[in-house]
Scaffold this motif. Structure first.
Motif, mmCIF file in Angstrom:
data_model
loop_
_atom_site.group_PDB
_atom_site.id
_atom_site.type_symbol
_atom_site.label_atom_id
_atom_site.label_comp_id
_atom_site.label_asym_id
_atom_site.label_seq_id
_atom_site.Cartn_x
_atom_site.Cartn_y
_atom_site.Cartn_z
ATOM 1 N N SER A 84 0.839 -1.214 0.000
ATOM 2 C CA SER A 84 0.000 0.000 0.000
ATOM 3 C C SER A 84 0.867 1.254 0.000
ATOM 4 O O SER A 84 0.701 2.143 0.839
ATOM 5 N N LEU A 85 1.777 1.320 -0.950
ATOM 6 C CA LEU A 85 2.701 2.454 -1.024
ATOM 7 C C LEU A 85 1.954 3.768 -1.182
ATOM 8 O O LEU A 85 0.927 3.848 -1.871
ATOM 9 N N ILE A 86 2.458 4.788 -0.533
ATOM 10 C CA ILE A 86 1.923 6.141 -0.623
ATOM 11 C C ILE A 86 3.059 7.071 -1.057
ATOM 12 O O ILE A 86 4.237 6.741 -0.880
ATOM 13 N N PRO A 87 2.726 8.228 -1.635
ATOM 14 C CA PRO A 87 3.792 9.143 -2.087
ATOM 15 C C PRO A 87 4.788 9.503 -0.984
ATOM 16 O O PRO A 87 5.968 9.744 -1.279
ATOM 17 N N GLU A 88 4.326 9.533 0.258
ATOM 18 C CA GLU A 88 5.217 9.865 1.386
ATOM 19 C C GLU A 88 6.281 8.796 1.637
ATOM 20 O O GLU A 88 7.214 9.016 2.408
ATOM 21 N N ASP A 89 6.160 7.654 0.986
ATOM 22 C CA ASP A 89 7.194 6.617 1.098
ATOM 23 C C ASP A 89 8.372 6.891 0.164
ATOM 24 O O ASP A 89 9.377 6.183 0.223
ATOM 25 N N THR A 90 8.232 7.893 -0.694
ATOM 26 C CA THR A 90 9.319 8.243 -1.603
ATOM 27 C C THR A 90 10.558 8.643 -0.803
ATOM 28 O O THR A 90 10.505 9.544 0.031
ATOM 29 N N ALA A 91 11.651 7.937 -1.057
ATOM 30 C CA ALA A 91 12.883 8.160 -0.304
ATOM 31 C C ALA A 91 13.971 7.266 -0.863
ATOM 32 O O ALA A 91 13.699 6.358 -1.664
ATOM 33 N N VAL A 92 15.186 7.525 -0.423
ATOM 34 C CA VAL A 92 16.269 6.574 -0.652
ATOM 35 C C VAL A 92 16.276 5.621 0.538
ATOM 36 O O VAL A 92 16.294 6.070 1.695
ATOM 37 N N TYR A 93 16.242 4.342 0.251
ATOM 38 C CA TYR A 93 16.217 3.319 1.294
ATOM 39 C C TYR A 93 17.616 2.709 1.425
ATOM 40 O O TYR A 93 18.200 2.255 0.436
ATOM 41 N N GLY A 108 24.779 0.542 3.086
ATOM 42 C CA GLY A 108 24.780 0.383 1.659
ATOM 43 C C GLY A 108 24.713 1.736 0.985
ATOM 44 O O GLY A 108 24.620 2.784 1.639
ATOM 45 N N GLN A 109 24.747 1.717 -0.339
ATOM 46 C CA GLN A 109 24.712 2.954 -1.118
ATOM 47 C C GLN A 109 23.312 3.531 -1.222
ATOM 48 O O GLN A 109 23.149 4.703 -1.554
ATOM 49 N N GLY A 110 22.311 2.704 -0.981
ATOM 50 C CA GLY A 110 20.939 3.167 -1.050
ATOM 51 C C GLY A 110 20.270 2.814 -2.365
ATOM 52 O O GLY A 110 20.929 2.697 -3.399
ATOM 53 N N THR A 111 18.960 2.647 -2.308
ATOM 54 C CA THR A 111 18.164 2.419 -3.515
ATOM 55 C C THR A 111 16.959 3.349 -3.477
ATOM 56 O O THR A 111 16.304 3.488 -2.445
ATOM 57 N N GLN A 112 16.702 3.999 -4.600
ATOM 58 C CA GLN A 112 15.639 4.998 -4.672
ATOM 59 C C GLN A 112 14.281 4.327 -4.851
ATOM 60 O O GLN A 112 14.111 3.474 -5.726
ATOM 61 N N VAL A 113 13.336 4.737 -4.043
ATOM 62 C CA VAL A 113 11.938 4.333 -4.200
ATOM 63 C C VAL A 113 11.129 5.607 -4.442
ATOM 64 O O VAL A 113 11.175 6.534 -3.623
ATOM 65 N N THR A 114 10.411 5.643 -5.547
ATOM 66 C CA THR A 114 9.583 6.794 -5.894
ATOM 67 C C THR A 114 8.161 6.308 -6.091
ATOM 68 O O THR A 114 7.914 5.385 -6.875
ATOM 69 N N VAL A 115 7.244 6.918 -5.350
ATOM 70 C CA VAL A 115 5.834 6.530 -5.429
ATOM 71 C C VAL A 115 5.058 7.650 -6.097
ATOM 72 O O VAL A 115 5.044 8.790 -5.599
ATOM 73 N N SER A 116 4.423 7.351 -7.200
ATOM 74 C CA SER A 116 3.645 8.355 -7.926
ATOM 75 C C SER A 116 2.181 8.279 -7.509
ATOM 76 O O SER A 116 1.645 7.203 -7.240
#
Length: 117
Positions: A84-93, A108-116
């Protein structure tokens, strides 16, 4: 030295699901905690969830309903399922490993998550 490599990030529509993976290389012995943090633009890095090698989990209070952490000790991997991803979950994880004998902290270096929306 421990190296962490994250994968699984990307662009997802709101309401969707995602699974992040983190693979550790190098020696991880003794008590340790593997976990996930995230950092949204303009905000501080925050804990999402972590898990001890004994299986104890710890979640951020406002995320526990939609996030599930798991790990495979034999493969030295940690996973994060997000529902149930929401735009507020947009971040580097970021994947994180903390060891206690000796005490060390790895990122780690991080992985980008972008929720539209």
């Amino acid at each position: 030295q421990v190296q962490l490599v994250e994968s699984g990030g990307g662009l997802v529509q709101a309401g969707g699901s995602l699974e992040l993976s983190c693979a550790a290389s190098g020696r991880i012995s003794g008590a340790n905690v593997m976990g996930w943090y995230r950092q949204a633009p303009g905000k501080q890095r925050e804990l999402v969830a972590d898990m001890t090698n004994g299986g104890r989990t710890n979640y951020a209070d406002d995320l526990k309903d939609r996030f599930t952490i798991s790990r495979d000790n034999a493969k030295k991997m940690v996973f994060l399922q997000i529902h149930s991803l929401i735009p507020e979950d947009t971040a580097v994880y970021y994947c994180n490993v903390r060891t206690y004998g000796p005490q060390s902290n790895y990122w780690g270096q991080g992985t980008q998550v972008t929720v539209s929306s």
